[in-house]
Scaffold this active site. Sequence first.
Site, PDB file in Angstrom:
ATOM      1  N   GLU A 206      -5.075  -8.635  -1.051  1.00  0.00           N
ATOM      2  CA  GLU A 206      -5.760  -8.589   0.275  1.00  0.00           C
ATOM      3  C   GLU A 206      -7.202  -8.157  -0.076  1.00  0.00           C
ATOM      4  OE1 GLU A 206      -4.416  -5.554   3.277  1.00  0.00           O
ATOM      5  OE2 GLU A 206      -2.448  -5.943   3.015  1.00  0.00           O
TER       6      GLU A 206
ATOM      7  N   GLU B 149       0.913  -1.211   0.060  1.00  0.00           N
ATOM      8  CA  GLU B 149       0.073   0.134   0.162  1.00  0.00           C
ATOM      9  C   GLU B 149       0.816   1.266   0.050  1.00  0.00           C
ATOM     10  OE1 GLU B 149      -3.241  -0.052   2.945  1.00  0.00           O
ATOM     11  OE2 GLU B 149      -4.110  -1.689   1.770  1.00  0.00           O
TER      12      GLU B 149
HETATM   13  O1  AHR Z   1      -5.445  -6.248   6.656  1.00  0.00           O
HETATM   14  C1  AHR Z   1      -5.231  -4.973   7.385  1.00  0.00           C
HETATM   15  C2  AHR Z   1      -4.705  -4.086   6.708  1.00  0.00           C
HETATM   16  O2  AHR Z   1      -5.423  -3.589   5.542  1.00  0.00           O
HETATM   17  C3  AHR Z   1      -3.296  -4.284   6.110  1.00  0.00           C
HETATM   18  O3  AHR Z   1      -2.228  -4.248   7.124  1.00  0.00           O
HETATM   19  C4  AHR Z   1      -3.276  -3.014   5.114  1.00  0.00           C
HETATM   20  O4  AHR Z   1      -2.303  -3.430   3.934  1.00  0.00           O
HETATM   21  C5  AHR Z   1      -4.497  -2.891   4.662  1.00  0.00           C
HETATM   22  O5  AHR Z   1      -4.678  -1.417   4.675  1.00  0.00           O
END
Ligand code: AHR
Length: 525
Positions: free
Chosen positions: A329, A202
Amino acid sequence: MTHAPTSPRRWLATALLSLAVLALPAQAAEIELVIEADTPGATIHKNVYGQFVEHLGRGIYEGIWVGEDSDIPNTRGYRNDVLAALKELQVPLLRWPGGCFADQYHWRDGIGPRDERPKRVNTNWGGVIEDNAFGTHEFLDLAELLGADAYVNGNLGTGSPREMAEWVEYITADGGSTLAELRRRNGRAEPWRLHYFAIGNEAWGCGGNMRPAYYVDLYNRYASFVKAPEDNQPRMIASGGHGEMTEWTEAITSGVEPNWSLRLDGIGHHYYTRPTGEWETKGPALGFDEAAWFATLRQTLQIEDYIAANKAVLARNDPDGDYGFYVDEWGTWYDPEEGDDPGFLFQQNSLRDAIVAALNFNIFHEHADRVHMAVIAQMVNVLQAMILTDKEKMLLTPTYHAFHLYRPFQGATTLPVRLSNAPEYRHDGQAIPGLSVSAARDTSGNLQLALVNPDPNAARQVRVSVQGGEATRARGRVLTAEAMDAHNTFGQPEAVRPSDYAVDVRDGTLVLELPPKSVMVVAVD
Ligand code: AHR
């Protein structure tokens, strides 16, 4: 012929029946589904069923790692109940150490004798003390124990190119370098297999609040120094966008020029489903109404727009299809549990989460040509988890069961399906598709069919035929429950679990009835 006079009760029954028939609109028409078994498509990469563990809340500590001296039965520090459940799930890939945590993680903190490892503040997640008991050895040994591909996310935000390069050398070097010797002294003789390595996480946010062009320059610089032996080259991942962004894909695919010293294999995107669509107030994990159920499913289906928009950029900039679209994710994100540390992201998991998971799987299959990895956030005790623990207790969530039902799709070959009389699920003047399906031929040669009925009010009747073959026998499993927010608790850990479904096979056709709000997977012989 005489007519018996109609009694009031009989009249009422007839009237109700007519009303019921009138109330059965097009939705109740039997759905025709044809599996085009003779025109196979792309292969579903097993890593579309990947899992994520971050140093966050009770995701690792307590959830997986309890240490060798714990009263909780464990194998070299990993709790046995969780290990057994994960082995049963056939986890194909494991990502670590973050997430946001990755860009504050310095790998040397997590090697050597545990009682000598430094203690740090986990500034991303709850400000708790991170004692580094779970480090490189603990993660890579866990991946090996599970037979999962190892995905390590490198620290771009606060680490140097040298630190990153040395981490990869420590993991993969097989010669006599000082770092390889250090690894041996720390208990690991052979290098581990490193399957994937990411440069930052991110980058647009917690990873450093960068602009795409700046990140691309850093990617080029850091990735140039990530070196590993020829037979242990990790696939290299750049950090992409989220939500609706395409500018990261655009910048990366036009700004990274792979050459003899620089690789790029995929771009990692994030997509979180929130009932309200907002970040401030996301909506509760339980106790929601149908409007929230509908909104959640609608929002999760919109991942398809995100994938399609980024695939269009890839088609232009990478027509040969060299770069994967990795969703590294994804999952549901609700308001924090009352009484729990909001920084721990612990949430309950209900039938709604299982439906969300299955809808996403079907979309990933549909885009199997580019989506070569998807990693749900996260595996234990965090966000849309497979497993919840409370000290020595453990339960499997509805999401676990959805992953389990879909195991045969790992590595399977997609098969197109044709639908007639496809229903809609309508709520409050809005509509989403009322049936989601995916078909594939698994690695043993059997046909697999997954069906999701998102409608909590109506069953679906589906007649399935196989083009280029005939169904003779079929076995089904179905996951459903009475309430939209049905879930498992430590008191009732099996309230939501799949059951066998007896498939009716008539003249080579399967006749299925999907209950309201259900996921079904059918294996066809
Ligand atoms: O999964 C939780 C968080 O969500 C992670 O650390 C981040 O990459 C995303 O914003």
